[in-house]
Design a protein around this motif. Sequence first.
Motif, PDB file in Angstrom:
ATOM      1  N   LYS A  31       4.796  -1.741  10.516  1.00  0.00           N
ATOM      2  CA  LYS A  31       4.355  -0.487   9.891  1.00  0.00           C
ATOM      3  C   LYS A  31       4.353  -0.609   8.368  1.00  0.00           C
ATOM      4  CE  LYS A  31       3.587   2.242  13.373  1.00  0.00           C
ATOM      5  NZ  LYS A  31       2.248   2.723  13.672  1.00  0.00           N
ATOM      6  N   LEU A  35       1.072   0.007   6.072  1.00  0.00           N
ATOM      7  CA  LEU A  35       1.078   0.967   4.978  1.00  0.00           C
ATOM      8  C   LEU A  35       0.655   0.305   3.672  1.00  0.00           C
ATOM      9  CD1 LEU A  35       1.763   3.834   3.965  1.00  0.00           C
ATOM     10  CD2 LEU A  35       4.104   3.046   3.637  1.00  0.00           C
ATOM     11  N   CYS A  39      -2.816   1.636   2.019  1.00  0.00           N
ATOM     12  CA  CYS A  39      -2.637   2.465   0.818  1.00  0.00           C
ATOM     13  C   CYS A  39      -2.476   1.654  -0.453  1.00  0.00           C
ATOM     14  CB  CYS A  39      -1.424   3.365   1.001  1.00  0.00           C
ATOM     15  SG  CYS A  39      -1.577   4.454   2.415  1.00  0.00           S
TER      16      CYS A  39
END
Length: 189
Positions: A31, A35, A39
């Motif tokens: 994860k 991310l 982003c």
Amino acid sequence: MARGKVQLKRIVNPVHRQVTFCKRRAGLLKKAKELSVLCDADIGVIVFSPQGKLYELATKGTMQGLIEKYMKCTSGFLPAECDSVTQKHLLKSKDEVNMMTHEIKLLEKGLWSIFGGAEGAMTLDELHALEKHLESWIYQIRATKEGVLRAANNYLQQKVEEQHGFYNVEPLTTNIPYTLTIPNEIYQY
């Protein structure tokens, strides 16, 4: 089929605990990578296993570089590397800490004065500030008590209505000549 809610408590069986650690660690690192990619964020994750083994992930650069950037952004000065949002957040946090420290000192001084401590006399401004704090706390306590009393009254009224078969029961009144709260010109109801 959906899984049930997982209880968050220590897993007693050491084998199950180790399996869960490995799966959850892998999921956490996955994860974090996602991310970072989605982003464009700098992410660093440090995990120590129960046996003391280190697992780390630095998505851009090295973990040492991320730690140095973190130390620069959280130290006493605000370098240009920290973005403006981080700087504003840090300044706001420092202002809150300073305000709370000042309030704590004022209240401690007030307590010392009330109990005859050797701290010295309070100034008129300090006494006014202490008075405002006390009035504010009294107001909050009264408001809370009134809410509890209203809730209890509503509950008891419902019980009376249930026992009397929803007959129209007049609310009980008392002949108390005073109100439950003392009116104050500062806090208008």
